[in-house]
Design an enzyme around this catalytic site. Structure first.
Site, PDB file in Angstrom:
ATOM      1  N   HIS A 157       0.828  -1.206   0.000  1.00 39.14           N
ATOM      2  CA  HIS A 157       0.000   0.000   0.000  1.00 39.14           C
ATOM      3  C   HIS A 157       0.865   1.259   0.000  1.00 39.14           C
ATOM      4  O   HIS A 157       0.565   2.237  -0.697  1.00 39.14           O
ATOM      5  CB  HIS A 157      -0.924   0.003   1.222  1.00 39.14           C
ATOM      6  CG  HIS A 157      -2.037  -0.994   1.136  1.00 39.14           C
ATOM      7  ND1 HIS A 157      -1.834  -2.347   1.318  1.00 39.14           N
ATOM      8  CD2 HIS A 157      -3.372  -0.836   0.893  1.00 39.14           C
ATOM      9  CE1 HIS A 157      -2.993  -2.981   1.197  1.00 39.14           C
ATOM     10  NE2 HIS A 157      -3.946  -2.088   0.941  1.00 39.14           N
ATOM     11  N   HIS A 210       0.709  -2.943   9.497  1.00 41.56           N
ATOM     12  CA  HIS A 210       2.109  -3.150   9.136  1.00 41.56           C
ATOM     13  C   HIS A 210       2.998  -2.627  10.257  1.00 41.56           C
ATOM     14  O   HIS A 210       2.611  -1.714  10.993  1.00 41.56           O
ATOM     15  CB  HIS A 210       2.456  -2.420   7.829  1.00 41.56           C
ATOM     16  CG  HIS A 210       2.130  -3.185   6.587  1.00 41.56           C
ATOM     17  ND1 HIS A 210       2.927  -4.192   6.086  1.00 41.56           N
ATOM     18  CD2 HIS A 210       1.076  -3.096   5.736  1.00 41.56           C
ATOM     19  CE1 HIS A 210       2.388  -4.673   4.977  1.00 41.56           C
ATOM     20  NE2 HIS A 210       1.258  -4.024   4.755  1.00 41.56           N
ATOM     21  N   ASP A 216       8.163  -1.732   7.866  1.00 44.29           N
ATOM     22  CA  ASP A 216       7.582  -2.060   6.555  1.00 44.29           C
ATOM     23  C   ASP A 216       7.288  -0.799   5.760  1.00 44.29           C
ATOM     24  O   ASP A 216       7.541  -0.724   4.546  1.00 44.29           O
ATOM     25  CB  ASP A 216       6.292  -2.854   6.744  1.00 44.29           C
ATOM     26  CG  ASP A 216       6.494  -4.117   7.551  1.00 44.29           C
ATOM     27  OD1 ASP A 216       7.643  -4.578   7.629  1.00 44.29           O
ATOM     28  OD2 ASP A 216       5.508  -4.635   8.094  1.00 44.29           O
TER      29      ASP A 216
END
Length: 373
Positions: free
Chosen positions: A243, A286, A290
């Site tokens: 994302h 996350h 990350d």
């Protein structure tokens, strides 16, 4: 008057972009008087024998010198046809699009494989994260992230449709997206992290069920890999955040290929991107590492590529260490015929044929008026 093509003079030797035709205009008065002298030689020259032959040769040399002295040059420049500096080459864009699609497909396969390797959260609890220590989880935060991502992707797609050089820019976007998901596929496979939060419920493991894994791959692809569509229920694809990759990459392309005067458009897209990235962490979907790694790799790869693409002198420089990246051969394949910086110009996605824009009645009226005259 005589016309001839002569070599360029020294003062025009530096102009390599055009050919020249020199038209020579001679003085007719000098040529007539000189030719009359040759047609009617003096009696002394006729009686002189050898002296006459020597005198005639000197006279011919003098005649040529007079012609060279009294001629005028008119330089007519004829520019040579130049190649298009920004060819579209849609076939290259098609190949790069397949490259990006292949890596996205392989990533979905890797997610199904990694899901079976994620340790049980009761046995291996989430790793400590400093952001999670200070910011509590909000359930609706990840929905905001995915909605912002869809808005940015849609805005970039509409902007790309109206770009004049959409073929070149499109293959740059798909090439970078393919590399980023290739890197992501490698990192999630070599290091499988436990779930970042206890709220996450991973899909059941399918060790030997091949048909079940194929069904999950198709389900993940049909939903675009989004949790909001209910297609992404697997775990393990944490390092690094996909994302964050799309939020960052779409914003960088939107800002790069839009006018600098549209600062309000850039600001809105930046806010959408920044809020989306932060809300990934707020949703505890996350780890912080990350998101940081995803932003670092995406932004640096984008800047490295465009540094090489927009600086022609760096491509062949022996001191340019950016040429040592492993994808330099693919870069040369895509950018070989792009010999200048791609300008930010817009055009209609579909242009009507020229015959549709002309008025046939007007043309008929012109022909009729000519006949009447």
């Amino acid at each position: 008057m005589a016309a001839s093509q002569l070599p360029d003079s020294e003062e025009h030797s530096n102009n390599n972009s055009s050919r020249h035709i020199e038209v020579t205009v001679t003085d007719s008065s000098h040529s007539q008087t000189t030719s009359s002298r040759l047609a009617h030689p003096s009696p002394d020259a006729t009686d002189g024998g050898r002296n006459a032959n020597g005198r005639s040769s000197r006279l011919s040399r003098g005649f040529a010198k007079v012609l060279r002295k009294n001629q005028d040059y008119i330089r007519i420049s004829i520019p040579e046809p130049r190649l298009e500096p920004l060819p579209a080459e849609w076939w290259k864009t098609g190949l790069v699009f397949m490259w990006a699609g292949f890596n996205l497909f392989c990533t979905t396969i890797m997610i199904t494989v990694v899901n079976d390797r994620v340790p049980d959260k009761l046995v291996n609890p989430p790793l400590p994260d400093k952001f999670f220590d200070y910011v509590p989880r909000l359930e609706w935060a990840f929905t905001v992230t995915e909605v912002n991502g869809m808005i940015l992707v849609l805005a970039w797609f509409i902007q790309w449709l109206f770009l004049k050089h959409k073929a070149i820019i499109g293959r740059r976007f798909f090439f970078l997206m393919g590399i980023l998901y290739l890197y992501r596929m490698i990192t999630m496979y070599i290091t499988t992290l436990p779930v970042p939060s206890m709220h996450m419920n991973c899909a059941p493991k399918l060790s030997d069920d091949l048909l079940g894994k194929v069904h999950r791959v198709l389900q993940l692809m049909s939903g675009g890999g989004l949790s909001i569509t209910g297609s992404h229920m697997m775990c393990g694809d944490f390092l690094y955040s996909g994302h964050t990759v799309m939020l960052t990459l779409t914003f960088l392309f939107i800002r790069e290929y839009s006018p600098r005067s549209m600062w309000w458009y850039h600001l809105i897209c930046w806010v959408l991107s920044a809020v989306g990235v932060v809300f990934i962490l707020v949703a505890h979907e996350h780890y912080s590492v990350d998101v940081v790694v995803a932003y670092f790799i995406t932004s640096r790869l984008f800047w490295w590529y465009h540094t090489l693409a927009n600086n022609q002198t760096l491509r062949d420089s022996p001191h340019n260490y950016l040429n040592r990246v492993w994808w330099r051969f693919f870069f040369s394949f895509m950018e070989r015929n792009v010999r200048t910086t791609v300008p930010c110009t817009f055009s209609w996605p579909l242009s009507l044929p020229t015959t549709c824009t002309k008025n046939p009645c007007r043309r008929y009226s012109k022909v009729q008026s000519i006949r009447e005259e």
